[in-house]
Design an enzyme around this catalytic site. Structure first.
Site, mmCIF file in Angstrom:
data_model
loop_
_atom_site.group_PDB
_atom_site.id
_atom_site.type_symbol
_atom_site.label_atom_id
_atom_site.label_comp_id
_atom_site.label_asym_id
_atom_site.label_seq_id
_atom_site.Cartn_x
_atom_site.Cartn_y
_atom_site.Cartn_z
ATOM 1 N N HIS A 101 0.656 -1.056 0.318
ATOM 2 C CA HIS A 101 -0.099 0.050 -0.501
ATOM 3 C C HIS A 101 0.329 1.259 0.343
ATOM 4 O O HIS A 101 1.724 1.171 0.529
ATOM 5 C CB HIS A 101 -0.627 0.248 1.601
ATOM 6 C CG HIS A 101 -1.669 -1.108 1.317
ATOM 7 N ND1 HIS A 101 -1.436 -2.364 1.897
ATOM 8 C CD2 HIS A 101 -3.254 -1.756 0.951
ATOM 9 C CE1 HIS A 101 -2.224 -3.637 1.885
ATOM 10 N NE2 HIS A 101 -2.941 -2.750 1.347
ATOM 11 N N ASP A 121 -6.792 -10.949 0.646
ATOM 12 C CA ASP A 121 -6.677 -9.606 0.228
ATOM 13 C C ASP A 121 -6.017 -8.422 1.663
ATOM 14 O O ASP A 121 -5.888 -8.604 2.373
ATOM 15 C CB ASP A 121 -7.546 -9.020 -0.155
ATOM 16 C CG ASP A 121 -8.879 -8.327 0.869
ATOM 17 O OD1 ASP A 121 -8.866 -8.189 2.304
ATOM 18 O OD2 ASP A 121 -10.186 -8.304 0.658
ATOM 19 N N SER A 122 -5.820 -7.051 1.803
ATOM 20 C CA SER A 122 -5.268 -6.479 2.881
ATOM 21 C C SER A 122 -5.976 -6.469 4.279
ATOM 22 O O SER A 122 -5.373 -6.473 4.951
ATOM 23 C CB SER A 122 -5.590 -4.652 1.783
ATOM 24 O OG SER A 122 -5.739 -4.122 1.322
#
Length: 187
Positions: free
Chosen positions: A59, A102-103
């Site tokens: 990110h 995922d995140s």
């Protein structure tokens, strides 16, 4: 200043995507017919089968609050399968499906078609680099697994059947702006 950098980055990625789109499609036909033909040929006449192994999500720190990035998963584990071919110009075409954490450490499936203009800049033909795009669909837990279309840039560097492939998901502050990369092994 951060906003200007963010928009410059997003616009740069969009420019690269759209600058490469015409190279993926033949001048004789419309872009949709060429895309349809490339997908069909890759589906019906694959040269290789591919194993996808997610490697990293990152990110962009300039686009997130620290408390968010501290909580996010940046080590996606999962796997995928695909089939691919090289066209007469040496460019890569692939169909794939992959699932990864995922995140938020929830499962995210993605599938679609990818194309890369491929260069072999060294005397050793096994070394290759590529730039292109992927078009497909994904679904996320925080979006109630509603399928969402994606059109993203692709880049890669590889040697022989092993390729490190990557994309960047543009976004807004605290959303998107994620670098995602995986290994692709061709059989």
């Amino acid at each position: 200043m951060i906003v200007a950098k963010k928009y410059f980055l997003v616009l740069s990625f969009l420019f690269v995507q759209f600058a490469l789109l015409p190279q993926a499609f033949s001048a004789d036909k419309g872009w949709f017919d060429t895309l349809k033909d490339n997908v069909s040929e890759t589906w019906q006449q694959p040269e290789h089968y591919d194993l996808y192994v997610p490697a990293i999500t990152w990110h962009a720190r300039f686009a997130y609050d620290k408390e968010k990035t501290d909580r996010y998963n940046e080590r996606p584990w999962g796997a995928g399968f695909g089939q691919s071919r090289w066209d007469d110009k040496g460019n890569w075409h692939g169909l794939y499906i992959m699932a990864f954490k995922d995140s938020f450490n929830k499962w995210e499936p993605i599938g679609g078609y990818g194309w890369e203009k491929t260069w072999r800049p060294l005397a050793d033909e096994n070394f290759h680099m590529g730039l292109g795009f992927t078009a497909g669909a994904t679904a996320r837990d925080n979006w109630k697994y509603i399928p969402v279309p994606v059109l993203l840039p692709l880049a890669s560097i590889g040697y022989g059947p092993a390729t490190f492939q990557m994309t960047y998901i543009p976004g807004t502050y605290n959303n998107g702006n994620v670098y995602f990369a995986w290994m692709r092994f061709q059989f």
